[in-house]
Write a protein that holds these residues in place. Sequence first.
Motif, PDB file in Angstrom:
ATOM      1  N   HIS A  39      -4.487 -55.419  -1.531  1.00 54.44           N
ATOM      2  CA  HIS A  39      -4.448 -54.528  -0.365  1.00 54.44           C
ATOM      3  C   HIS A  39      -4.313 -55.307   0.942  1.00 54.44           C
ATOM      4  O   HIS A  39      -3.680 -54.844   1.878  1.00 54.44           O
ATOM      5  N   VAL A  40      -4.888 -56.523   1.012  1.00 48.25           N
ATOM      6  CA  VAL A  40      -4.726 -57.347   2.222  1.00 48.25           C
ATOM      7  C   VAL A  40      -3.276 -57.822   2.329  1.00 48.25           C
ATOM      8  O   VAL A  40      -2.681 -57.797   3.408  1.00 48.25           O
ATOM      9  N   ARG A  41      -2.685 -58.231   1.194  1.00 51.28           N
ATOM     10  CA  ARG A  41      -1.289 -58.678   1.202  1.00 51.28           C
ATOM     11  C   ARG A  41      -0.348 -57.555   1.637  1.00 51.28           C
ATOM     12  O   ARG A  41       0.579 -57.762   2.410  1.00 51.28           O
ATOM     13  N   ALA A 149      -1.002 -44.499  -2.091  1.00 50.53           N
ATOM     14  CA  ALA A 149      -1.409 -45.897  -1.936  1.00 50.53           C
ATOM     15  C   ALA A 149      -2.685 -45.992  -1.117  1.00 50.53           C
ATOM     16  O   ALA A 149      -3.592 -46.766  -1.439  1.00 50.53           O
ATOM     17  N   GLU A 150      -2.773 -45.172  -0.058  1.00 52.53           N
ATOM     18  CA  GLU A 150      -3.970 -45.196   0.793  1.00 52.53           C
ATOM     19  C   GLU A 150      -5.196 -44.745   0.004  1.00 52.53           C
ATOM     20  O   GLU A 150      -6.263 -45.339   0.097  1.00 52.53           O
ATOM     21  N   ARG A 151      -5.028 -43.690  -0.804  1.00 57.99           N
ATOM     22  CA  ARG A 151      -6.157 -43.218  -1.620  1.00 57.99           C
ATOM     23  C   ARG A 151      -6.567 -44.276  -2.643  1.00 57.99           C
ATOM     24  O   ARG A 151      -7.745 -44.457  -2.926  1.00 57.99           O
ATOM     25  N   THR A 152      -5.574 -44.979  -3.215  1.00 53.53           N
ATOM     26  CA  THR A 152      -5.874 -46.035  -4.183  1.00 53.53           C
ATOM     27  C   THR A 152      -6.677 -47.154  -3.538  1.00 53.53           C
ATOM     28  O   THR A 152      -7.643 -47.651  -4.112  1.00 53.53           O
ATOM     29  N   VAL A 153      -6.270 -47.542  -2.316  1.00 54.92           N
ATOM     30  CA  VAL A 153      -6.997 -48.600  -1.604  1.00 54.92           C
ATOM     31  C   VAL A 153      -8.423 -48.144  -1.312  1.00 54.92           C
ATOM     32  O   VAL A 153      -9.380 -48.892  -1.501  1.00 54.92           O
ATOM     33  N   ARG A 154      -8.577 -46.889  -0.850  1.00 53.05           N
ATOM     34  CA  ARG A 154      -9.918 -46.373  -0.548  1.00 53.05           C
ATOM     35  C   ARG A 154     -10.797 -46.359  -1.799  1.00 53.05           C
ATOM     36  O   ARG A 154     -11.977 -46.696  -1.738  1.00 53.05           O
ATOM     37  N   LEU A 155     -10.208 -45.956  -2.920  1.00 49.05           N
ATOM     38  CA  LEU A 155     -10.955 -45.923  -4.174  1.00 49.05           C
ATOM     39  C   LEU A 155     -11.376 -47.329  -4.591  1.00 49.05           C
ATOM     40  O   LEU A 155     -12.527 -47.551  -4.995  1.00 49.05           O
ATOM     41  N   ALA A 156     -10.453 -48.295  -4.471  1.00 50.57           N
ATOM     42  CA  ALA A 156     -10.771 -49.687  -4.820  1.00 50.57           C
ATOM     43  C   ALA A 156     -11.883 -50.226  -3.921  1.00 50.57           C
ATOM     44  O   ALA A 156     -12.794 -50.926  -4.384  1.00 50.57           O
TER      45      ALA A 156
END
Length: 199
Positions: A39-41, A149-156
Amino acid sequence: MTTTLGQDCVATKRNGESCGNKAIHGATVCRAHGGATRHVRQAAAVRADFMRWGLDAQQVDPGETLLALVSQSAARVAKYAAEVAEFIQEAEDRGIPVRKALVGDVWTTDESGEAQKQGEYLRGLVQLENSERDRCAGFCKTAIAAGLAERTVRLAERQGELLAEVLRRVMRDPALGLSTAQRELVPTLAERYFGEISA
């Protein structure tokens, strides 16, 4: 967060000194201090792209920009569709075969008696409508993907927070009998192993 290409990593070493490594493009940290995580990359790649165009990523919200593009494109599709429908109705009222106007040249005279090539106009209008529909669909697809993608990052991130809290509670549990020195060593070990795993 303001970032520049090739800037130094803002993280510090265990001894309190500055990291000294170069941050990855578009980020403020190097690979060893979180820059290797997906997510940082991804966020860094977006910022780096903005910077290549001379834009400040903090002043341009990609979500808002995408929403504006979807709205604008959808409005254009509706406008072109209405214009095509109006033209078809007008052609039918004048007795012009619409199918012929789409595949060949149709010449008519306007109110002033001037000859106009209507088939060419309708063909161009239909092409405009079709390309705008494709563009609008592309924007919508991108918006959906961005939301996922945003929801995936939030979940992670949430899973990471939960895992960290579980580890903290386990380390403090009296049943393990860990000394204060051993408990204080846990963050250092976690950082080291996280760096090894994500590299």
